[in-house]
Motif scaffolding. Structure first.
Motif, mmCIF file in Angstrom:
data_model
loop_
_atom_site.group_PDB
_atom_site.id
_atom_site.type_symbol
_atom_site.label_atom_id
_atom_site.label_comp_id
_atom_site.label_asym_id
_atom_site.label_seq_id
_atom_site.Cartn_x
_atom_site.Cartn_y
_atom_site.Cartn_z
ATOM 1 N N LEU A 3 0.844 -1.186 0.000
ATOM 2 C CA LEU A 3 0.000 0.000 0.000
ATOM 3 C C LEU A 3 0.882 1.240 0.000
ATOM 4 C CD1 LEU A 3 -2.601 -1.076 2.692
ATOM 5 C CD2 LEU A 3 -2.891 -1.089 0.222
ATOM 6 N N THR A 4 0.392 2.302 -0.612
ATOM 7 C CA THR A 4 1.156 3.543 -0.643
ATOM 8 C C THR A 4 0.488 4.585 0.244
ATOM 9 O OG1 THR A 4 -0.065 4.331 -2.565
ATOM 10 C CG2 THR A 4 1.979 3.131 -2.999
ATOM 11 N N ALA A 5 1.237 5.618 0.546
ATOM 12 C CA ALA A 5 0.720 6.693 1.381
ATOM 13 C C ALA A 5 -0.359 7.469 0.630
ATOM 14 C CB ALA A 5 1.855 7.621 1.780
ATOM 15 N N THR A 6 -1.282 8.037 1.382
ATOM 16 C CA THR A 6 -2.318 8.901 0.834
ATOM 17 C C THR A 6 -1.892 10.337 1.093
ATOM 18 O OG1 THR A 6 -4.005 7.255 1.367
ATOM 19 C CG2 THR A 6 -4.769 9.493 0.945
ATOM 20 N N LEU A 7 -1.892 11.150 0.061
ATOM 21 C CA LEU A 7 -1.438 12.528 0.187
ATOM 22 C C LEU A 7 -2.614 13.445 0.514
ATOM 23 C CD1 LEU A 7 1.093 14.299 -0.061
ATOM 24 C CD2 LEU A 7 0.448 14.699 -2.432
ATOM 25 N N TYR A 8 -2.432 14.279 1.513
ATOM 26 C CA TYR A 8 -3.401 15.309 1.892
ATOM 27 C C TYR A 8 -2.776 16.662 1.601
ATOM 28 C CZ TYR A 8 -6.462 12.041 4.279
ATOM 29 O OH TYR A 8 -7.329 11.013 4.552
ATOM 30 N N HIS A 9 -3.557 17.538 0.992
ATOM 31 C CA HIS A 9 -3.106 18.899 0.716
ATOM 32 C C HIS A 9 -3.959 19.820 1.585
ATOM 33 C CE1 HIS A 9 -2.526 22.388 -2.355
ATOM 34 N NE2 HIS A 9 -1.900 22.596 -1.234
ATOM 35 N N LEU A 10 -3.333 20.369 2.620
ATOM 36 C CA LEU A 10 -4.048 21.215 3.567
ATOM 37 C C LEU A 10 -3.479 22.632 3.514
ATOM 38 C CD1 LEU A 10 -4.187 18.778 6.625
ATOM 39 C CD2 LEU A 10 -5.868 19.059 4.796
ATOM 40 N N GLN A 11 -4.345 23.572 3.243
ATOM 41 C CA GLN A 11 -3.975 24.984 3.291
ATOM 42 C C GLN A 11 -4.536 25.511 4.604
ATOM 43 O OE1 GLN A 11 -5.692 25.919 -0.594
ATOM 44 N NE2 GLN A 11 -3.634 26.535 -1.234
ATOM 45 N N ILE A 12 -3.638 25.887 5.498
ATOM 46 C CA ILE A 12 -4.025 26.235 6.855
ATOM 47 C C ILE A 12 -3.678 27.685 7.151
ATOM 48 C CG2 ILE A 12 -3.698 25.697 9.305
ATOM 49 C CD1 ILE A 12 -2.881 22.834 8.384
ATOM 50 N N SER A 13 -4.686 28.420 7.584
ATOM 51 C CA SER A 13 -4.475 29.777 8.078
ATOM 52 C C SER A 13 -4.345 29.640 9.592
ATOM 53 C CB SER A 13 -5.659 30.669 7.699
ATOM 54 O OG SER A 13 -5.483 31.951 8.256
ATOM 55 N N LEU A 14 -3.129 29.784 10.093
ATOM 56 C CA LEU A 14 -2.832 29.568 11.502
ATOM 57 C C LEU A 14 -2.795 30.884 12.262
ATOM 58 C CD1 LEU A 14 -1.800 27.802 13.904
ATOM 59 C CD2 LEU A 14 0.513 28.203 13.024
ATOM 60 N N SER A 15 -3.549 30.926 13.349
ATOM 61 C CA SER A 15 -3.508 32.051 14.291
ATOM 62 C C SER A 15 -3.310 31.462 15.673
ATOM 63 C CB SER A 15 -4.810 32.860 14.247
ATOM 64 O OG SER A 15 -5.003 33.440 12.988
ATOM 65 N N GLU A 151 -9.000 27.016 8.833
ATOM 66 C CA GLU A 151 -8.442 27.993 9.760
ATOM 67 C C GLU A 151 -8.236 27.287 11.088
ATOM 68 O OE1 GLU A 151 -10.829 31.526 10.072
ATOM 69 O OE2 GLU A 151 -11.122 31.588 7.896
ATOM 70 N N LEU A 152 -7.079 27.489 11.682
ATOM 71 C CA LEU A 152 -6.758 26.910 12.982
ATOM 72 C C LEU A 152 -6.362 28.043 13.913
ATOM 73 C CD1 LEU A 152 -6.106 24.549 14.924
ATOM 74 C CD2 LEU A 152 -3.863 24.416 13.848
ATOM 75 N N VAL A 153 -7.118 28.183 15.002
ATOM 76 C CA VAL A 153 -6.864 29.244 15.971
ATOM 77 C C VAL A 153 -6.680 28.603 17.345
ATOM 78 C CG1 VAL A 153 -7.805 31.305 17.102
ATOM 79 C CG2 VAL A 153 -8.295 30.882 14.671
ATOM 80 N N ARG A 154 -5.605 29.033 18.041
ATOM 81 C CA ARG A 154 -5.443 28.658 19.446
ATOM 82 C C ARG A 154 -5.425 29.951 20.253
ATOM 83 N NH1 ARG A 154 -0.449 25.434 22.267
ATOM 84 N NH2 ARG A 154 0.739 26.828 20.926
ATOM 85 N N THR A 155 -6.309 30.000 21.238
ATOM 86 C CA THR A 155 -6.340 31.145 22.132
ATOM 87 C C THR A 155 -6.862 30.706 23.490
ATOM 88 O OG1 THR A 155 -7.079 33.428 22.439
ATOM 89 C CG2 THR A 155 -8.620 31.954 21.348
#
Length: 180
Positions: A3-15, A151-155
């Motif tokens: 089996l081969t790896a599955t590729l994920y393309h994630l565009q993340i706006s990090l705050s 969008e990923l926000v940590r606060t």
């Protein structure tokens, strides 16, 4: 046939308000055939929330038992931070504390399970354990696609993820492998 790896393309706006880090990331993440989606998402969150100059995913992915899933190195190659995910063995964490200046662990595993063999770990008290709620990861799993923007926000110890109009939130708490 392998089996081969599955590729994920994630565009993340990090705050990351807690650390003062604001970046737009364009990540291509290979999910190993033996890797659960939850593990890959935890690994991605760990990368984002540890973002620093010199950060990189392991070249061998999760298949390597000798390298951290994520590492921060200085320009000369010195290992500054070993960032692990899930429920690594005490032996692996022991090795990490000897190899890197700092060690972080991102996990949804119950602390009682992680603490079971913690006494055998060198400098166990220095390991930063970041605990994610399983329900948060479950909701994220249900919303993620192989190609998506989020969008990923940590606060204030909370994580907020927005994917295609869907908002998911949950706490991220700093814990210790040493019982208080």
């Amino acid at each position: 046939m392998a089996l081969t790896a599955t590729l994920y393309h994630l565009q993340i706006s990090l705050s990351d308000v807690d650390r003062g880090v604001y970046e737009d990331l364009d990540l291509r993440i290979a999910r190993h055939p033996s890797e659960s989606l939850r593990f890959m998402l935890t690994r991605t969150i760990a990368y984002c929330l540890s973002l620093a100059e010199g950060i990189a995913f392991s070249k061998d992915g999760i298949a390597s038992t000798d390298d951290a899933p994520i590492a921060v190195r200085d320009p000369t190659g010195v290992l500054l931070e070993w960032i692990d995910v899930g429920s690594p063995s005490a032996e692996r964490l022991h090795k990490a504390t000897k190899a890197a200046r700092s060690v972080s662990l991102f996990t949804a595993t119950p602390l009682t399970q992680l603490r079971r063999d913690a006494a055998a770990i060198h400098k166990v008290e220095t390991i930063a354990v970041w605990r994610l709620e399983p329900a948060f990861l479950d909701a994220l799993e249900a919303s993620i696609e192989r190609k998506c923007k989020l969008e990923l926000v940590r606060t204030d110890g909370q994580l907020y993820v927005t994917i295609g109009g869907t908002s998911i939130e949950g706490p991220i708490t700093r814990e210790s492998l040493v019982e208080a």
